[in-house]
Design an enzyme around this catalytic site. Structure first.
Site, PDB file in Angstrom:
ATOM      1  N   HIS A   1      41.100  38.660  44.978  1.00 42.32           N
ATOM      2  CA  HIS A   1      41.065  37.261  45.447  1.00 42.32           C
ATOM      3  C   HIS A   1      40.128  37.114  46.647  1.00 42.32           C
ATOM      4  O   HIS A   1      39.206  36.294  46.638  1.00 42.32           O
ATOM      5  CB  HIS A   1      42.490  36.826  45.822  1.00 42.32           C
ATOM      6  CG  HIS A   1      42.586  35.434  46.353  1.00 42.32           C
ATOM      7  ND1 HIS A   1      43.006  34.370  45.594  1.00 42.32           N
ATOM      8  CD2 HIS A   1      42.319  34.930  47.582  1.00 42.32           C
ATOM      9  CE1 HIS A   1      42.989  33.267  46.326  1.00 42.32           C
ATOM     10  NE2 HIS A   1      42.577  33.580  47.549  1.00 42.32           N
ATOM     11  N   GLU A   2      40.380  37.919  47.683  1.00 37.61           N
ATOM     12  CA  GLU A   2      39.542  37.833  48.880  1.00 37.61           C
ATOM     13  C   GLU A   2      38.110  38.255  48.535  1.00 37.61           C
ATOM     14  O   GLU A   2      37.152  37.754  49.115  1.00 37.61           O
ATOM     15  CB  GLU A   2      40.113  38.690  50.011  1.00 37.61           C
ATOM     16  CG  GLU A   2      41.571  38.384  50.401  1.00 37.61           C
ATOM     17  CD  GLU A   2      41.847  36.923  50.729  1.00 37.61           C
ATOM     18  OE1 GLU A   2      40.904  36.229  51.170  1.00 37.61           O
ATOM     19  OE2 GLU A   2      42.993  36.481  50.527  1.00 37.61           O
TER      20      GLU A   2
ATOM     21  N   HIS B   1      36.171  35.231  47.504  1.00 36.17           N
ATOM     22  CA  HIS B   1      35.701  34.494  48.697  1.00 36.17           C
ATOM     23  C   HIS B   1      34.484  35.194  49.305  1.00 36.17           C
ATOM     24  O   HIS B   1      33.499  34.556  49.680  1.00 36.17           O
ATOM     25  CB  HIS B   1      36.806  34.453  49.767  1.00 36.17           C
ATOM     26  CG  HIS B   1      37.907  33.476  49.506  1.00 36.17           C
ATOM     27  ND1 HIS B   1      37.677  32.137  49.300  1.00 36.17           N
ATOM     28  CD2 HIS B   1      39.260  33.629  49.461  1.00 36.17           C
ATOM     29  CE1 HIS B   1      38.847  31.511  49.134  1.00 36.17           C
ATOM     30  NE2 HIS B   1      39.829  32.402  49.221  1.00 36.17           N
TER      31      HIS B   1
ATOM     32  N   GLU C   1      38.151  28.209  47.185  1.00 35.84           N
ATOM     33  CA  GLU C   1      39.335  28.700  46.490  1.00 35.84           C
ATOM     34  C   GLU C   1      39.044  28.836  45.000  1.00 35.84           C
ATOM     35  O   GLU C   1      39.619  29.696  44.327  1.00 35.84           O
ATOM     36  CB  GLU C   1      40.506  27.744  46.758  1.00 35.84           C
ATOM     37  CG  GLU C   1      41.865  28.341  46.504  1.00 35.84           C
ATOM     38  CD  GLU C   1      42.228  29.493  47.422  1.00 35.84           C
ATOM     39  OE1 GLU C   1      41.565  29.687  48.470  1.00 35.84           O
ATOM     40  OE2 GLU C   1      43.184  30.230  47.090  1.00 35.84           O
TER      41      GLU C   1
END
Lengths: 495, 495
Positions: free
Chosen positions: B260-261, B264, B290
């Site tokens: 997830h990170e 980003h 997001e």
């Protein structure tokens, strides 16, 4: 508080924030940043330096400083005005673009130096060092055209110091310490075979915590991190960072790094709350700062009393490594005197001779008597003459320290001065405290209270001279340092 | 470049440096700072915020922006002017002291929240939340007195969004997702017993590196650290930090946090070099950001294809834990749907329902229909109604997220929007790439090139609407998200 002083405080608060930012960025750089991320960091630091320049030169400081003085000041405010004037003078004499370019230059140069040292390639670093020396000479000329450039920088790092004073200081050290080191070289070596055993990293990490606790560092306000070279960086008196490094086959490196950086950290943590967010909220000078770290590392940490108190815990942490070692053997081993190549590994007796080499070379580089391309040769020759060692390559010679890459010319001498300050402070302290008993008990509260009252809480409010008078009631005298080293090594080596 | 634009670039460079400093301080705060060191950090952040305020309000921006436009601008410069005007408007409408006080308030409030959550003590946090809501209402009124305060903030986080649009979006989700979750609840559960086994931390750490490498993160420019809650922070397009957390009895938490990170981080690392040091050098909006992280975490990371490709390595790293598990069982387990209490542990089907609860409550808090003291009760009632769960205490309820303590009111809805954006982006991508084959091969180069060209490199130069048109050639449509979730869960649970 008069109105002008209030306006000065507002500038100080912004300087605090910029310093806080820069220090955090430097700490991050050494402990957490990804390997190839420096270009943006250099740009950010350059822009922050430019903002500091604008703040100092664009806030009408000369008038504000005069008005503040005319309006009446208490002792702390007067010291703030003195420091602000100093900052203004050293900033306003340099154009903004040169100021920012220099910040970028030293950020880049440190990265070049790192690679050059890894590759043993002085030629790669040489042009950067030339640019730094050139910039420092130009800045010194702008700051005080009547002084020799090197004198300007010596005074910046250690207010009041000059080549004349340092020449006398180093001349005394050279005579006395060379003789001492020669005598030790002819004595029977101490046992040190066990120092290169394998010391488990987990136990070394536990020892770091134990040492921090023992000397009085509160981990709520001090973080320990790892970096290639140990250092201390302060954010404010409630947040200081120290770093260390672990080597499996050398436990003393970490052990004494933690105590050394711990001394720096204790100083910063105990600057007075009234100084927060002002230009006084940090150590008085580089020399006084180094005085605290050397006091803790050598005068406390390497003392027989402290090691005796720590011994049971050391035996617990390293049962196999210390099974056949006595506390007395350990004491002698961590105080062995062996002339070597690397400053940060030097013992107490040879340390200041390493500094002397750097002092002499900086002096010649700054006045142009020595060209950068001749530096490695001059370094090697002087190491041979002063310490009797043959330098095998530049990585173990002239490229070993980051200071010059960081723009710090004139900083090194304050290390030797700090060691000598520490000797005198320890001698003063012994007049009112039973230091040996406290060190053996690991009871640092009275020691730290003594230092806090006389040194730490004053921050930069007192100049080194005033601080020395306050702490010891006497002027600095290098004879304490000579006496301490001669007595210590005579006893260890039965000279 | 016209003269006014040059002057704007100088302001942008200073804004970059202030942002760099603040981001480094926030990263340090979460990963390295000593426990009790926040007061000085709050003061420094407050002073930096004040400096940003002075920079934005004291540089003659309104005139410069007009002059720059009159002088002729290229597309990027026009976007810079648009963003600078936005920044100026949201800054100039708030007095400097209020701006700094708010920065200090949210720094303090986050520390209070941390303790309140640990102590399960909503009452301790309530007065801080009241002050934050009051400040946000006041700021919104100053920014745009003609709009409802909540609409002002929704638009700040996601340009173009309003309560009207979000009401329609969440109403669609509520109907469709509630029905889906209900159907899953009646189906046979998937096997998930192995997820709570003991997963060695060393192997989990090795998995993090493997995942970073696989999705195309270069550790020369991305550092991975540990923090209580995973997050990403960008310093510039050559330095991004991601954090994770390790739980011995839950390996999925770290695994999907890193992916997830990582999404980003990839976005920030691929913003165009031409945008460096400008106000465009970051993601377009919270929702688009997001969208990238959810795309990587769910649409890629939790896909059958990606997990099939990773399976041999997972078996190597966790031989005992996965000895009796098939890849298909693993796929179903990490995609199980179980309504729970905690947003960050929620599966894809229930996640947006957690957001819906926050959206409805924020709306009521901002317009005054709900008082802060009534918030825990309203939270618990709405969690029961929406997800069918009983909240045992505030630590597992209203106190679980840091966002409100950080002053972020109106941020949560962009999480749900991002999930829906990701569904549409994945659907577009499938038109030109054989996504399953690439994911299974762990070949992210074509995937990242597609995203870089259409989304990442544009930074903030394109608004969300323009970006969507550019990336997909069509307007945003939440039906992609509904379709994706229904198909995925129908297949997993054989609905």
């Amino acid at each position: 508080m008069n109105k002008a002083m209030q306006a000065l405080r507002d500038v100080e608060r912004q300087l605090f924030a910029l310093g806080y930012a820069e220090h955090t960025i430097h700490f991050d750089d050494a402990t957490a940043a990804p390997r190839q991320s420096y270009p943006g960091r250099g740009q950010a630091l350059g822009a922050l330096a430019e903002m500091r320049h604008r703040l100092l030169t664009g806030s009408g400081l000369p008038a504000l400083l005069r008005e503040a003085e005319a309006g009446g000041l208490d002792a702390q405010q007067a010291a703030e005005v003195r420091e602000m004037r100093r900052l203004y003078d050293e900033t306003a004499c340099i154009p903004a673009d040169e100021y920012a370019a220099f910040s970028q230059l030293i950020s880049d140069a440190q990265n070049v130096w790192q690679a050059a040292r890894a590759d043993n390639d002085f030629a790669a670093f040489a042009p950067w060092l030339e640019r730094i020396l050139e910039a420092r000479r130009r800045m010194a000329g702008a700051l005080d055209p009547g002084k020799a450039p090197y004198d300007v920088w010596l005074d910046r790092y250690e207010p009041g110091m000059t080549m004349e004073k340092y020449d006398a200081f180093f001349s005394l050290l050279k005579g006395e310490l060379s003789a001492l080191v020669r005598a030790v070289g002819e004595a029977e070596p101490v046992r040190d075979d066990f120092l290169s055993r394998a010391w488990p990293l987990g136990a070394q990490r536990a020892l770091s915590r134990e040492l921090m606790r023992r000397i009085g560092l509160d981990e709520g306000h001090v973080a320990l991190a790892e970096s290639a070279h140990p250092f201390t960086i302060e954010l404010y008196n409630g947040d200081v960072r120290i770093t260390t490094h672990y080597h499996e086959h050398d436990m003393t490196s970490n052990m004494f790094s933690v105590i050394h950086e711990g001394g720096h950290a204790l100083y910063e943590l105990h600057t007075g709350d009234a100084l927060r967010c002002t230009v006084l909220a940090s150590g008085s000078s580089m020399g006084i700062h180094e005085g605290q770290s050397r006091l803790f590392e050598n005068y406390f940490g390497r003392s027989r009393a402290f090691l005796a108190g720590l011994w049971p815990r050391l035996r617990e942490l390293f049962p196999a490594q210390l099974a056949d070692v006595t506390c007395e053997e350990f004491y002698r081993a961590v105080n062995r005197c062996v002339p070597g190549l690397i400053r940060i590994h030097a013992d107490e007796a040879t340390y200041s001779l390493h500094i002397l080499v750097r002092y002499e070379l900086e002096k010649q580089l700054m006045d142009g008597a020595l060209a950068v391309r001749e530096l490695p040769g001059a370094w090697n020759a002087m190491m041979k003459e002063t310490l009797g060692v043959d330098v095998p390559d530049d990585a173990h010679g002239v490229l070993q320290d980051i200071h010059w890459a960081g723009g710090d010319i004139g900083y090194f001498p304050s290390y030797a001065l700090g060691s000598a300050y520490a000797a005198q402070i320890a001698a003063c302290m012994r007049r009112s405290l039973d230091l040996n008993a406290l060190l053996e008990a690991g009871d640092f509260a009275p020691i730290n209270a003594w230092l806090c009252e006389r040194v730490w809480r004053h921050g930069r409010a007192l100049t080194p001279d005033a601080l020395f008078a306050n702490a010891c009631g006497e002027a600095f005298d290098a004879q304490h340092y000579i006496r301490y080293l001669k007595e210590k090594y005579a006893e260890i080596y039965r000279l």
